[in-house]
Design a protein around this motif. Structure first.
Motif, short mmCIF file in Angstrom:
data_model
loop_
_atom_site.label_atom_id
_atom_site.label_comp_id
_atom_site.label_asym_id
_atom_site.label_seq_id
_atom_site.Cartn_x
_atom_site.Cartn_y
_atom_site.Cartn_z
N SER A 187 -5.73 47.55 8.12
CA SER A 187 -5.07 48.86 8.03
C SER A 187 -4.00 48.88 6.95
O SER A 187 -3.18 49.80 6.91
CB SER A 187 -4.42 49.20 9.37
OG SER A 187 -3.27 48.39 9.61
N ASN A 188 -4.00 47.85 6.06
CA ASN A 188 -2.96 47.73 5.03
C ASN A 188 -1.57 47.64 5.65
O ASN A 188 -0.62 48.25 5.17
CB ASN A 188 -3.04 48.90 4.03
CG ASN A 188 -4.28 48.84 3.19
OD1 ASN A 188 -4.75 47.77 2.82
ND2 ASN A 188 -4.85 50.00 2.89
N TRP A 189 -1.49 46.90 6.75
CA TRP A 189 -0.23 46.60 7.44
C TRP A 189 0.37 47.81 8.14
O TRP A 189 1.52 47.80 8.54
CB TRP A 189 0.81 45.98 6.48
CG TRP A 189 0.40 44.65 5.99
CD1 TRP A 189 -0.40 44.39 4.91
CD2 TRP A 189 0.72 43.37 6.54
NE1 TRP A 189 -0.59 43.05 4.77
CE2 TRP A 189 0.09 42.38 5.74
CE3 TRP A 189 1.48 42.97 7.64
CZ2 TRP A 189 0.20 41.04 6.01
CZ3 TRP A 189 1.60 41.62 7.90
CH2 TRP A 189 0.96 40.68 7.09
N ARG A 190 -0.43 48.86 8.32
CA ARG A 190 0.08 49.99 9.08
C ARG A 190 0.18 49.65 10.56
O ARG A 190 1.13 50.04 11.24
CB ARG A 190 -0.83 51.21 8.89
CG ARG A 190 -0.35 52.44 9.64
CD ARG A 190 -1.37 53.55 9.61
NE ARG A 190 -1.01 54.63 10.51
CZ ARG A 190 -1.85 55.52 10.98
NH1 ARG A 190 -3.12 55.46 10.63
NH2 ARG A 190 -1.45 56.46 11.80
N GLY A 191 -0.81 48.92 11.09
CA GLY A 191 -0.80 48.54 12.49
C GLY A 191 -2.20 48.45 13.04
O GLY A 191 -3.11 48.00 12.35
N ALA A 192 -2.40 48.92 14.28
CA ALA A 192 -3.72 48.83 14.90
C ALA A 192 -3.89 49.94 15.93
O ALA A 192 -2.96 50.29 16.66
CB ALA A 192 -3.92 47.47 15.56
N ASP A 193 -5.10 50.46 15.99
CA ASP A 193 -5.50 51.44 16.98
C ASP A 193 -5.60 50.75 18.35
O ASP A 193 -6.18 49.67 18.47
CB ASP A 193 -6.86 51.99 16.53
CG ASP A 193 -7.47 52.95 17.51
OD1 ASP A 193 -7.89 52.50 18.59
OD2 ASP A 193 -7.52 54.15 17.19
N LEU A 194 -5.01 51.34 19.40
CA LEU A 194 -4.99 50.70 20.73
C LEU A 194 -6.40 50.41 21.23
O LEU A 194 -6.67 49.32 21.76
CB LEU A 194 -4.26 51.59 21.73
CG LEU A 194 -4.27 51.07 23.18
CD1 LEU A 194 -3.57 49.72 23.30
CD2 LEU A 194 -3.64 52.10 24.13
N ARG A 195 -7.33 51.35 21.09
CA ARG A 195 -8.69 51.14 21.60
C ARG A 195 -9.37 49.97 20.88
O ARG A 195 -10.06 49.17 21.51
CB ARG A 195 -9.50 52.43 21.46
CG ARG A 195 -9.01 53.54 22.38
CD ARG A 195 -9.81 54.82 22.23
NE ARG A 195 -9.23 55.87 23.07
CZ ARG A 195 -9.57 56.10 24.33
NH1 ARG A 195 -10.50 55.34 24.90
NH2 ARG A 195 -9.00 57.06 25.03
N GLU A 196 -9.18 49.90 19.56
CA GLU A 196 -9.75 48.77 18.82
C GLU A 196 -9.13 47.46 19.28
O GLU A 196 -9.81 46.44 19.39
CB GLU A 196 -9.51 48.95 17.32
CG GLU A 196 -10.33 50.05 16.67
CD GLU A 196 -10.10 50.12 15.18
OE1 GLU A 196 -11.04 50.52 14.46
OE2 GLU A 196 -9.00 49.76 14.73
#
Length: 329
Positions: A187-196
């Motif tokens: 995500s280019n260090w934005r973070g992560a989607d909870l479901r993923e």
């Protein structure tokens, strides 16, 4: 503005000017009083309109004009080339130029004036600044990650009775962190989607993720720090579930919900894990690393709260994630 040139040189002059326009190179000629006699392709950041007869303070910021004049006077005095980098303020911050100053000599070798050549390097400068910022960020995040790994190693060692037990648990936790880190990096260090994150951390322990995991509620985007620590919490819950809970059975069900309204903290996210467990889950009451991570380490890293309860045949883990650790698209 043109210097006096023989007619036979006019064609060469026109071709030279055309070449300068195509390359974006700026050239100025100044006499020994540093008055401009000829200029071509001068960038808008320097001046608009005719520069004929002007000197550096007339079109450059004072600080840069002082530097340019000092360098040019040195060229006039010594005949040796000078080079420097200057910046011109503009609406986007600044524009940068590499500048070379050469002496113009007459037939007798005397210095008659100076020729200034400038090439804009703004985009290169901004790329360098962006790269330095990214490297600082990578260094900062790497140090944070190493600190997390060190903490996990220490806590795992504290609650492991044997070296083999330590290595097994520590490898699992490292793999968990690596999986979360992959999502953050993609995500280019934005973070992560909870479901993923849930599928990545819990899905590997399921016979059929679509059947064994029920996801309810919101799907927030977690910050990098939140993704790593919530990923670790999910890993601990999944490992425990495989041993004592729902994921130990092919048809077992884990319910994970994300609620933005529940709980006592405004604007917080409440994550809840619920599953059926066996009587052997009473071992959760022993303060092993798993429960320590779920109730202390993870909540503290998010400035939140965590609680783990196992009553009868039901296990519930509740994590309050304060605002700032996530965003909702």
């Amino acid at each position: 503005m043109n210097m006096h040139m023989p007619k036979t040189d006019r064609g060469i002059e026109r071709n030279l000017l055309r070449s300068l326009r195509n390359t974006g190179i700026s050239v100025l000629y100044q006499d020994d009083d540093l008055r401009i006699l000829w200029a071509q392709n001068v960038p808008a950041a320097w001046a608009h309109g005719d520069l004929d007869g002007m000197s550096d303070p007339d079109f450059l910021p004072e600080s840069e004009a002082v530097r340019m004049i000092a360098a040019k006077r040195n060229v006039l005095a010594t005949g040796e080339m000078e080079s420097l980098e200057i910046s011109i303020p503009d609406d986007e911050g600044a524009r940068w130029f590499d500048v070379w100053i050469d002496a113009d000599r007459g037939n007798d070798g005397a210095v008659l004036g100076v020729v200034t050549t400038a090439v804009e390097t703004t985009e290169q400068k901004r790329r360098e600044q962006t790269l330095r910022a990214l490297l600082r960020e990578v260094s900062h995040r790497s140090k944070n990650l190493l600190a997390i790994i060190q903490s996990v190693a220490t806590q795992t060692g504290r609650y492991s009775g044997t070296l083999e037990g330590f290595l097994t648990r520590f490898r699992g936790r490292l793999q968990s962190m690596a999986s979360s880190q992959d999502l953050v990096t993609m995500s280019n260090w934005r973070g992560a989607d909870l479901r993923e994150l849930v599928i990545g951390q819990v899905g590997r322990y399921c016979a059929d993720p679509a059947k064994n995991i029920r996801l309810e509620g919101a799907n927030p985007y977690l910050s990098p720090n939140a993704a790593l620590h919530i990923g670790l919490a999910l890993h601990e819950l999944a490992v425990n579930s495989v041993s004592y809970g729902a994921l130990s059975k092919p048809d077992g069900l884990v319910t994970i919900s994300a609620d933005l309204k529940a709980g006592e903290t405004p604007d917080a996210l409440t994550l809840t894990w619920i599953e059926a467990i066996a009587a052997a889950a009473d071992k959760l009451k022993d303060k092993k690393f798993g429960s320590v991570a779920l109730e202390r380490v993870v909540p503290a890293s998010l400035n939140g709260k965590g609680s783990l309860t196992a009553d009868g045949n039901r296990l519930e883990y509740r994590l309050i994630v304060p605002k700032g650790n996530f965003e909702i698209d």
